[in-house]
Design a protein around this motif. Sequence first.
Motif, mmCIF file in Angstrom:
data_model
loop_
_atom_site.group_PDB
_atom_site.id
_atom_site.type_symbol
_atom_site.label_atom_id
_atom_site.label_comp_id
_atom_site.label_asym_id
_atom_site.label_seq_id
_atom_site.Cartn_x
_atom_site.Cartn_y
_atom_site.Cartn_z
ATOM 1 N N LEU A 303 -27.914 -27.480 4.347
ATOM 2 C CA LEU A 303 -28.640 -28.827 4.780
ATOM 3 C C LEU A 303 -27.767 -29.357 6.114
ATOM 4 C CD1 LEU A 303 -29.668 -29.953 1.395
ATOM 5 C CD2 LEU A 303 -30.827 -28.535 2.927
ATOM 6 N N ASP A 304 -28.656 -29.878 7.124
ATOM 7 C CA ASP A 304 -27.978 -30.498 8.039
ATOM 8 C C ASP A 304 -27.902 -32.216 7.716
ATOM 9 O OD1 ASP A 304 -30.524 -31.828 8.414
ATOM 10 O OD2 ASP A 304 -31.352 -30.525 9.953
ATOM 11 N N PRO A 305 -27.300 -33.007 8.425
ATOM 12 C CA PRO A 305 -27.078 -34.382 7.985
ATOM 13 C C PRO A 305 -28.389 -35.130 7.711
ATOM 14 C CG PRO A 305 -25.613 -34.035 9.881
ATOM 15 C CD PRO A 305 -26.631 -32.793 9.623
ATOM 16 N N TRP A 306 -29.594 -34.932 8.565
ATOM 17 C CA TRP A 306 -30.720 -35.563 8.210
ATOM 18 C C TRP A 306 -31.141 -34.966 6.791
ATOM 19 C CZ3 TRP A 306 -35.780 -33.922 6.992
ATOM 20 C CH2 TRP A 306 -36.850 -34.921 7.292
ATOM 21 N N GLN A 307 -31.345 -33.690 6.627
ATOM 22 C CA GLN A 307 -31.819 -33.351 5.348
ATOM 23 C C GLN A 307 -30.937 -33.818 4.239
ATOM 24 O OE1 GLN A 307 -31.567 -29.164 6.449
ATOM 25 N NE2 GLN A 307 -33.740 -28.609 5.953
ATOM 26 N N SER A 308 -29.569 -34.000 4.575
ATOM 27 C CA SER A 308 -28.704 -34.472 3.028
ATOM 28 C C SER A 308 -29.078 -36.102 2.817
ATOM 29 C CB SER A 308 -27.344 -34.291 3.855
ATOM 30 O OG SER A 308 -26.820 -33.078 3.842
ATOM 31 N N THR A 309 -29.435 -36.747 3.731
ATOM 32 C CA THR A 309 -29.906 -37.998 3.656
ATOM 33 C C THR A 309 -31.066 -38.216 2.812
ATOM 34 O OG1 THR A 309 -28.643 -38.950 5.993
ATOM 35 C CG2 THR A 309 -30.348 -40.129 4.682
ATOM 36 N N SER A 310 -32.216 -37.202 3.457
ATOM 37 C CA SER A 310 -33.453 -37.139 2.712
ATOM 38 C C SER A 310 -33.178 -36.541 1.256
ATOM 39 C CB SER A 310 -34.213 -36.151 3.552
ATOM 40 O OG SER A 310 -35.234 -35.787 2.578
ATOM 41 N N LEU A 311 -32.309 -35.703 0.950
ATOM 42 C CA LEU A 311 -31.781 -35.456 -0.202
ATOM 43 C C LEU A 311 -31.479 -36.380 -1.210
ATOM 44 C CD1 LEU A 311 -31.676 -32.859 -2.280
ATOM 45 C CD2 LEU A 311 -29.283 -32.337 -1.315
ATOM 46 N N TRP A 312 -30.415 -37.037 -0.642
ATOM 47 C CA TRP A 312 -29.991 -38.219 -1.445
ATOM 48 C C TRP A 312 -31.076 -39.220 -1.951
ATOM 49 C CZ3 TRP A 312 -28.681 -43.434 1.104
ATOM 50 C CH2 TRP A 312 -28.105 -44.319 0.327
ATOM 51 N N HIS A 313 -31.841 -39.439 -1.170
ATOM 52 C CA HIS A 313 -33.028 -40.334 -1.784
ATOM 53 C C HIS A 313 -33.813 -39.678 -2.737
ATOM 54 C CE1 HIS A 313 -32.116 -43.532 0.993
ATOM 55 N NE2 HIS A 313 -32.274 -42.780 2.181
ATOM 56 N N ALA A 314 -34.165 -38.517 -2.627
ATOM 57 C CA ALA A 314 -35.118 -37.580 -3.454
ATOM 58 C C ALA A 314 -34.303 -37.445 -4.766
ATOM 59 C CB ALA A 314 -35.403 -36.019 -2.982
ATOM 60 N N CYS A 315 -32.786 -37.510 -4.852
ATOM 61 C CA CYS A 315 -32.149 -37.433 -5.994
ATOM 62 C C CYS A 315 -32.251 -38.703 -6.835
ATOM 63 C CB CYS A 315 -30.784 -37.022 -5.744
ATOM 64 S SG CYS A 315 -30.522 -35.079 -5.264
ATOM 65 N N ARG A 316 -32.369 -39.914 -6.194
ATOM 66 C CA ARG A 316 -32.596 -41.017 -6.836
ATOM 67 C C ARG A 316 -33.716 -41.146 -7.996
ATOM 68 N NH1 ARG A 316 -32.832 -44.117 -2.749
ATOM 69 N NH2 ARG A 316 -30.596 -45.031 -3.046
ATOM 70 N N GLU A 317 -35.097 -40.595 -7.108
ATOM 71 C CA GLU A 317 -36.217 -40.282 -8.147
ATOM 72 C C GLU A 317 -35.764 -39.432 -9.290
ATOM 73 O OE1 GLU A 317 -40.870 -39.072 -7.892
ATOM 74 O OE2 GLU A 317 -39.345 -38.986 -6.014
ATOM 75 N N ALA A 318 -35.073 -38.238 -8.972
ATOM 76 C CA ALA A 318 -35.017 -37.284 -10.048
ATOM 77 C C ALA A 318 -34.183 -38.006 -11.010
ATOM 78 C CB ALA A 318 -34.116 -36.095 -9.207
ATOM 79 N N LYS A 319 -33.124 -38.785 -10.684
ATOM 80 C CA LYS A 319 -32.349 -39.449 -11.946
ATOM 81 C C LYS A 319 -32.947 -40.359 -12.571
ATOM 82 C CE LYS A 319 -30.535 -43.131 -10.636
ATOM 83 N NZ LYS A 319 -29.757 -44.151 -10.104
ATOM 84 N N GLU A 320 -33.852 -41.226 -11.905
ATOM 85 C CA GLU A 320 -34.735 -42.232 -12.811
ATOM 86 C C GLU A 320 -35.752 -41.264 -13.747
ATOM 87 O OE1 GLU A 320 -36.536 -44.617 -9.797
ATOM 88 O OE2 GLU A 320 -34.763 -45.732 -9.219
#
Length: 631
Positions: A303-320
Amino acid sequence: MSDPTVSPQYCIGIDLGTTNSVVAYAAIPTDEIPVRDQSPPIQLLPIPQIVGPGQVESRESLPSFLYLPRDHEFDSLRIDASNLPSGECPTSFPDPSEGVVGVYAREQAADNPQRVVVAAKSWLCHAKVGRTEPVLPWQSPEEVRKVSAYDCTRRFLQHLIAAWHAAFPDAPIDQQQVVLTVPASFDPAARDLTRRGAIEAGLNDQFVLLEEPQAAVYRYLASTEGSWRDAMGRGDTLLVVDVGGGTTDLTLVGVDAGDGEHSGELQLVRQAVGKHLLVGGDNMDLTLAFHASEKFREQGHDLDPWQSTSLWHACREAKERLLQVDGPEKHSISVLGRGSSLIGGTIAIDIERSQAAELIVGGFFPKCSRDDRPEMNVQSGFQDIGLPYESDPAITKQVAAFLSDHLSVQENANKVTHLLLNGGVFRSEAIRQSIESTIGSWFDAPPQTLTTTVANLDTSVAIGAAYYGYTKTSGGVRIRGGTAKSFYIGIETAGLAIPGAPRPLRAVCVAPQGMEEGTQTEVPGEQVGVVVGSPARFRFFSSTTRPGDNPGTRLDRWTSEELQESEPVELTLEMPESAPDHAPDAGPQRRFVPVRFESRVTELGMFELWCHGVDVDQRWKLEFNARESGS
């Protein structure tokens, strides 16, 4: 401004959270005398918010995300009367040109991370980056309009206030009893910016700031209607562990005998507050994101930096979702593809519920002894989003260090008898059991866990704040304790100048820990000269570990663990019409005026230092106002 002749109809509690904001309220009885310790019916305010272009729904919480839309999106994102569930659209409802908050903004965080501000509350107490300077979204492209952490705070509150007016148009919020919560560890500058933002958003200047761990305790008290006195006794100590989206707050509350008209009754006294710990749900999201990125790499996707940032936000929903009581056994995480063969497509992996719990328990709630301490090594993986996260995210070790600092100075030296956990992360049974068993292993008798329902962990702070507001009208139980810290000023000592070396600094205590709201005290000691008529830098310090220092206590040496420096206040104090020149070499525009100090803690819990001229009839007020030019 509010009309002092109008009695409030409601007690309103506002939890302005790092991840989600919630509003709770209770009606104030008008035809009967409130019963002490009785909890009124407390309800959650439905908050209308954009969930998609042209779509508005009401939710019990407002995600604390700010999306900065492109110009062509404004028309489709405006809230009008036909969209609002109430059928009314007050003119105060924020325009999308100022940014969109709520569910839609949170969802855009995964698709357009460079246009979404997250963790604004954490940035508000980040002294190394201008709290009022437009720097967010952090590291976004130059073409994206930037806002400040202060702007976000005001914007979130504007939306919440507009939601209140949509539901209660005949009960203006500036005429109600409002309690706004802040982290116990918020520094004075962050508290003051929160206060200023709330007033600018539409609250009157009589609202109350309440520490979030105390609000969690009030939520527990509201659920017991006075029976808490059967569960706790004199000499008991309650440890509150409040893990939010951006910070972890630790507080000790003692049980003591009352005085005055309530002599002999059990009362609660806040004894200690931990330092500001920038570790919470955001760090857990990053941990899941790191795990997910490794799984993507195994599939051949680096993943590139843009995808990594997007992944971080997607993981917030996953955790919740995964940590919910009835959460799924696994959750799919996807990001947009960036390769030539994937443009317009997505790549996805699954994270299992058991994996998420294991990662979070092992990384943030590991088993440890009471003698363990957080490691000081720098975790470079947490630097990309710009916030100074704790180098060791092990919350259980942070709790051990906190208890070591504070239990030893309490009369009941070495025991915690009760434990209260707060924060959505504790919806997970595995996480609750881990921290309970770890803390329990430190004492001969494990602390008794005080619980509200798990389902209320996301709303307990707002409900507790509303109940606290109700106790102010009903005379119910209150947590005493005053200021969480002692405050000091830095005074530059006189002496010969040495090239390349700053003059020594001494610290003088001007407000003791535990100073009650609405009180003031004179600071004894030698006269001190204050610079007037030219720019000067005033340095302030605070401590949570020196409860024995009284006003006038002088420190010539200290460690960074004993005193923590707050953001300096830089301003020009007005020169009196006739100020004696006490610095012959200072020149006509730089003078020192001898002053004596008086400290005040306002009803809002704000600390003020007043400088009274000795030779001139003038006084100056110094506050922890961040980047404010007033006097």
